[in-house]
Design a protein around this motif. Sequence first.
Motif, PDB file in Angstrom:
ATOM      1  N   ASP A   1      -0.933  -1.897   4.667  1.00 58.76           N
ATOM      2  CA  ASP A   1       0.431  -2.411   4.775  1.00 58.76           C
ATOM      3  C   ASP A   1       1.305  -1.541   3.873  1.00 58.76           C
ATOM      4  OD1 ASP A   1       2.707  -3.870   5.179  1.00 58.76           O
ATOM      5  OD2 ASP A   1       2.051  -5.649   4.087  1.00 58.76           O
ATOM      6  N   VAL A   2       1.773  -0.438   4.447  1.00 58.32           N
ATOM      7  CA  VAL A   2       2.449   0.605   3.670  1.00 58.32           C
ATOM      8  C   VAL A   2       3.859   0.177   3.278  1.00 58.32           C
ATOM      9  CG1 VAL A   2       3.394   2.938   3.835  1.00 58.32           C
ATOM     10  CG2 VAL A   2       1.079   2.476   4.651  1.00 58.32           C
ATOM     11  N   ASP A   3       4.214   0.470   2.028  1.00 58.69           N
ATOM     12  CA  ASP A   3       5.577   0.246   1.544  1.00 58.69           C
ATOM     13  C   ASP A   3       6.199   1.622   1.284  1.00 58.69           C
ATOM     14  OD1 ASP A   3       7.938  -0.412   0.258  1.00 58.69           O
ATOM     15  OD2 ASP A   3       7.056  -2.064  -0.884  1.00 58.69           O
ATOM     16  N   ALA A   4       6.728   2.227   2.352  1.00 60.24           N
ATOM     17  CA  ALA A   4       7.267   3.582   2.256  1.00 60.24           C
ATOM     18  C   ALA A   4       8.467   3.658   1.320  1.00 60.24           C
ATOM     19  CB  ALA A   4       7.649   4.088   3.644  1.00 60.24           C
ATOM     20  N   GLY A   5       9.237   2.570   1.264  1.00 61.95           N
ATOM     21  CA  GLY A   5      10.391   2.540   0.381  1.00 61.95           C
ATOM     22  C   GLY A   5       9.993   2.685  -1.082  1.00 61.95           C
ATOM     23  N   ARG A   6       8.963   1.965  -1.468  1.00 65.16           N
ATOM     24  CA  ARG A   6       8.507   2.078  -2.858  1.00 65.16           C
ATOM     25  C   ARG A   6       7.849   3.429  -3.109  1.00 65.16           C
ATOM     26  NH1 ARG A   6       5.618  -2.973  -5.682  1.00 65.16           N
ATOM     27  NH2 ARG A   6       6.024  -1.660  -7.509  1.00 65.16           N
ATOM     28  N   ASP A   7       7.125   3.943  -2.118  1.00 64.23           N
ATOM     29  CA  ASP A   7       6.529   5.272  -2.279  1.00 64.23           C
ATOM     30  C   ASP A   7       7.607   6.300  -2.620  1.00 64.23           C
ATOM     31  OD1 ASP A   7       4.153   4.100  -1.484  1.00 64.23           O
ATOM     32  OD2 ASP A   7       4.122   5.050   0.491  1.00 64.23           O
ATOM     33  N   GLY A   8       8.666   6.311  -1.822  1.00 64.69           N
ATOM     34  CA  GLY A   8       9.730   7.286  -1.992  1.00 64.69           C
ATOM     35  C   GLY A   8      10.494   7.121  -3.285  1.00 64.69           C
ATOM     36  N   PHE A   9      10.517   5.903  -3.784  1.00 65.55           N
ATOM     37  CA  PHE A   9      11.227   5.595  -5.032  1.00 65.55           C
ATOM     38  C   PHE A   9      10.356   5.862  -6.251  1.00 65.55           C
ATOM     39  CE2 PHE A   9      12.678   2.497  -8.260  1.00 65.55           C
ATOM     40  CZ  PHE A   9      14.024   2.831  -8.326  1.00 65.55           C
ATOM     41  N   GLU A  10       9.092   5.420  -6.191  1.00 61.28           N
ATOM     42  CA  GLU A  10       8.261   5.405  -7.390  1.00 61.28           C
ATOM     43  C   GLU A  10       7.559   6.722  -7.687  1.00 61.28           C
ATOM     44  OE1 GLU A  10       7.139   0.715  -7.995  1.00 61.28           O
ATOM     45  OE2 GLU A  10       5.747   1.957  -6.843  1.00 61.28           O
ATOM     46  N   ILE A  11       7.189   7.471  -6.661  1.00 53.93           N
ATOM     47  CA  ILE A  11       6.486   8.736  -6.924  1.00 53.93           C
ATOM     48  C   ILE A  11       7.363   9.696  -7.727  1.00 53.93           C
ATOM     49  CG2 ILE A  11       5.499  10.792  -5.827  1.00 53.93           C
ATOM     50  CD1 ILE A  11       4.225   8.887  -3.752  1.00 53.93           C
TER      51      ILE A  11
ATOM     52  N   ASP B   1       0.790  -1.222   0.000  1.00 51.81           N
ATOM     53  CA  ASP B   1       0.000   0.000   0.000  1.00 51.81           C
ATOM     54  C   ASP B   1       0.831   1.286   0.000  1.00 51.81           C
ATOM     55  OD1 ASP B   1      -2.303  -1.588   0.128  1.00 51.81           O
ATOM     56  OD2 ASP B   1      -2.174  -1.718   2.313  1.00 51.81           O
ATOM     57  N   ILE B   2       0.156   2.381  -0.346  1.00 56.89           N
ATOM     58  CA  ILE B   2       0.774   3.706  -0.436  1.00 56.89           C
ATOM     59  C   ILE B   2       0.371   4.521   0.790  1.00 56.89           C
ATOM     60  CG2 ILE B   2       0.905   5.823  -1.812  1.00 56.89           C
ATOM     61  CD1 ILE B   2       0.164   3.981  -4.245  1.00 56.89           C
ATOM     62  N   HIS B   3       1.324   5.231   1.376  1.00 52.28           N
ATOM     63  CA  HIS B   3       1.057   6.019   2.582  1.00 52.28           C
ATOM     64  C   HIS B   3       0.158   7.212   2.247  1.00 52.28           C
ATOM     65  CE1 HIS B   3       1.618   8.175   6.321  1.00 52.28           C
ATOM     66  NE2 HIS B   3       2.350   7.181   6.806  1.00 52.28           N
ATOM     67  N   PRO B   4      -0.880   7.444   3.061  1.00 52.08           N
ATOM     68  CA  PRO B   4      -1.819   8.544   2.757  1.00 52.08           C
ATOM     69  C   PRO B   4      -1.207   9.939   2.820  1.00 52.08           C
ATOM     70  CG  PRO B   4      -2.254   7.623   4.934  1.00 52.08           C
ATOM     71  CD  PRO B   4      -1.284   6.698   4.267  1.00 52.08           C
ATOM     72  N   ARG B   5      -0.026  10.088   3.431  1.00 52.11           N
ATOM     73  CA  ARG B   5       0.583  11.428   3.481  1.00 52.11           C
ATOM     74  C   ARG B   5       0.896  11.957   2.086  1.00 52.11           C
ATOM     75  NH1 ARG B   5       5.085   8.572   6.010  1.00 52.11           N
ATOM     76  NH2 ARG B   5       6.627   7.994   4.426  1.00 52.11           N
ATOM     77  N   HIS B   6       0.919  11.068   1.108  1.00 51.33           N
ATOM     78  CA  HIS B   6       1.238  11.512  -0.250  1.00 51.33           C
ATOM     79  C   HIS B   6       0.059  12.189  -0.936  1.00 51.33           C
ATOM     80  CE1 HIS B   6       5.213   9.805  -0.097  1.00 51.33           C
ATOM     81  NE2 HIS B   6       4.718   8.650   0.292  1.00 51.33           N
ATOM     82  N   TRP B   7      -1.126  12.107  -0.329  1.00 47.96           N
ATOM     83  CA  TRP B   7      -2.246  12.896  -0.862  1.00 47.96           C
ATOM     84  C   TRP B   7      -2.909  13.757   0.214  1.00 47.96           C
ATOM     85  CZ3 TRP B   7      -2.621   7.481  -0.701  1.00 47.96           C
ATOM     86  CH2 TRP B   7      -3.535   6.938   0.198  1.00 47.96           C
ATOM     87  N   ASP B   8      -2.681  13.461   1.502  1.00 49.57           N
ATOM     88  CA  ASP B   8      -3.285  14.264   2.581  1.00 49.57           C
ATOM     89  C   ASP B   8      -2.463  14.067   3.850  1.00 49.57           C
ATOM     90  OD1 ASP B   8      -4.790  15.517   4.512  1.00 49.57           O
ATOM     91  OD2 ASP B   8      -6.669  14.495   4.044  1.00 49.57           O
TER      92      ASP B   8
END
Length: 246
Positions: free
Chosen positions: A77-87, A60-67
Amino acid sequence: MSSGNSNLLVSCKNKSGAEKHYLPALKAAGWAGTVLLVTPGDPLPDLAGIAGLLLTGGDDIHPRHWDEAEAVHLKADVDAGRDGFEIPLVRAAWERRLPILGICRGEQVLNVALGGSLVQDIPDHYGCEPSRHQHGTPDQPDMRHRVQLAPGSRLRALLGEDVFLVNSRHHQAVKRVAPLLAAVGWHLDTVHAATGPLVEAVETTDPTRWVFGVQWHPENLVGLKGPAGDAARDLFAAFVKAIGHR
């Protein structure tokens, strides 16, 4: 058919999973160039030599990226590593006008990176049974519900089907569609009074770009006979064609 010196970038959770489930679908669609697999542990790639970007499934994607004020759902089940890489990767690929195909989490991160938001938990938001969108495995896809595509959409034209069965393994989904995208596919039996039917596919509103996202897993369906298999093969073939034209 792609040229032999083309590079396709595939962003994934683990390279062995991508090699098993995504690469065969690309090769069957005619991809003959190099595939570069990247995970969050890798340096952010230089896109100068990249012809297209595939965003694969995952957590999953962390909601801080939209709010910033939205708390993480208890079932996320947040994958912060992928969020930071893929966005940043999606935004860089967009700036370079690369063809982009997002699958499951890939569709979601595409939407978030371009300014959209997500439903963090489908059963909680839509009031449906927890199992409605959680069926099957990558090796044994379980076709449980239909996707309805918008008749005038580019995705409908690419896939040649209005309605077809798909596999479904997700508990998050697109909520607010990014301004640069449009919702073009839905599960009409999962509906919320405020947000409407669950979004199953998005596409760019810019007709000069090739950018699509689907919530199901076509990489697991390319070997099937019938409309679902046809749609999956057509999607990968269209992606390979778009990359080959760069």
